[in-house]
Design an enzyme around this catalytic site. Structure first.
Site, short mmCIF file in Angstrom:
data_model
loop_
_atom_site.label_atom_id
_atom_site.label_comp_id
_atom_site.label_asym_id
_atom_site.label_seq_id
_atom_site.Cartn_x
_atom_site.Cartn_y
_atom_site.Cartn_z
CB SER A 143 24.24 -4.89 29.56
OG SER A 143 24.49 -5.40 30.99
CE LYS A 180 22.40 -3.49 32.82
NZ LYS A 180 23.97 -4.05 33.36
CE1 TYR A 215 18.10 -6.04 33.78
CE2 TYR A 215 18.73 -7.88 34.43
CZ TYR A 215 19.02 -6.29 34.28
OH TYR A 215 20.49 -6.52 33.60
CE1 TYR A 248 27.63 -4.12 31.21
CE2 TYR A 248 30.01 -4.77 30.07
CZ TYR A 248 28.37 -5.04 30.39
OH TYR A 248 27.60 -5.29 29.91
CB VAL A 266 28.07 -10.20 29.21
CG1 VAL A 266 28.61 -8.86 29.69
CG2 VAL A 266 26.60 -10.86 29.40
#
Length: 309
Positions: A65, A68, A193, A245, A263
């Site tokens: 992540s 992102k 992705y 998160y 993660v």
């Protein structure tokens, strides 16, 4: 300038290693399930200074992540903030990063922010390219510039593993396509992705990327502009409000720096106008953040008074 030396990193990594057994290595991505909790590393890249690191700093992990932040920067550079935020909102959420709930109740059904999966998928969908290969190439091009390493690429095994098990992300994509948030092929989007999430590097490379954001988008060594300062500012703001998160509020109080986790167990942290820090420890807490990484950043932030607040 906040000074950190190698003795700081060694001292605190040794202090927090014991917490690895309090977490759990992610297992819903099969290719990540074999990571060892005792694999830990940290690196700090000061602006205009010399990289320092300790632990298993050559170990390569996938950034998950953390990608992102990079894809958001690419989309903002290519299209500008008005276009990007017509597809995704700017608000934090207390829901899990994989949640579909807010998409169902909000009108229009656009994701709350680019750091949750739905928002990141919407952002990746905007990246230019005639096919998935060109879109991945746009992301890798920026990653390589920020890391100052043309060899950075994605882990094919992890990417394939994520692609084959991306059932919930497929559901998010189909829901958003129904409501006009994303366009084009769902499978092509998921191919891009999962490959961006599978970009592989070590803490030294990740710390350099963080240092670029700490230097307001400029190279930490040459001071050359690599990304526009407004893009760096927007990315850092999302890191503060949504980067950890639904533990972002607690992290802001306990550490108080822009940060983004993945993660795989990686965390990228930004110490404004000082440098970038990267921590890796694959054992995660219940929120999906590295147990060792959180503990180490809490210790260093308290000792060095990092908090932007």
């Amino acid at each position: 300038m906040i000074k950190i030396d190698q003795s700081d990193l060694i001292k605190w990594l040794e202090h927090v290693r014991i917490y690895a057994n309090n977490g759990k290595v992610v297992d819903y991505i099969p290719a990540l399930a074999n990571q060892q909790p005792e694999t830990n590393a940290v690196a700090y890249y000061p602006i205009g200074g010399e990289l320092i690191f300790t632990g298993q700093a050559e170990y390569k992990f996938t950034i998950q992540s953390i990608s992102k932040v990079i894809s958001l920067a690419v989309a903002l550079i290519q299209h500008g903030d008005q276009a990007v935020f017509s597809r995704v909102d700017k608000e934090p959420t207390s829901d899990p990063f994989y949640s579909v709930a807010k998409l169902e109740v909000e009108k229009p059904a656009k994701p709350f922010n680019p750091m949750i999966n739905a928002g990141a998928l919407a952002v990746t969908n905007m990246i230019r390219g005639r096919n998935s290969e060109e879109m991945v190439g746009e992301i890798l091009k920026l990653v390589r510039v920020l890391a100052n390493d043309e060899q950075v690429t994605y882990d094919q095994e992890v990417a394939q593993s994520e692609y084959e098990t991306s059932f919930l992300n497929r559901a998010l994509c189909y829901f958003m396509k129904q409501h006009g948030v994303i366009t084009g092929s769902i499978e092509e989007l998921l191919d891009v992705y999962t490959k961006q999430c599978a970009i592989s590097m070590n803490v030294k490379q990740l710390a350099r990327i963080a240092a670029v954001f700490a230097n307001d988008g400029r190279d930490p060594d040459s001071n050359e502009e690599l990304i526009p300062p407004d893009v760096a500012r927007i990315c850092k703001t999302f890191m503060v409000t949504c980067g950890m998160y639904n533990e972002s509020g607690t992290f802001a109080i306990n550490v108080g720096i822009p940060a983004k986790s993945g993660v795989s167990g990686a965390i990228m942290g930004v110490i404004k106008r000082c440098g970038g820090i990267a921590v890796f420890g694959p054992a995660l807490n219940e929120k999906g953040n590295s147990v060792v990484g959180i503990r180490l950043l809490e210790k260093l932030a308290a000792e060095k008074m990092w908090s932007i607040f």
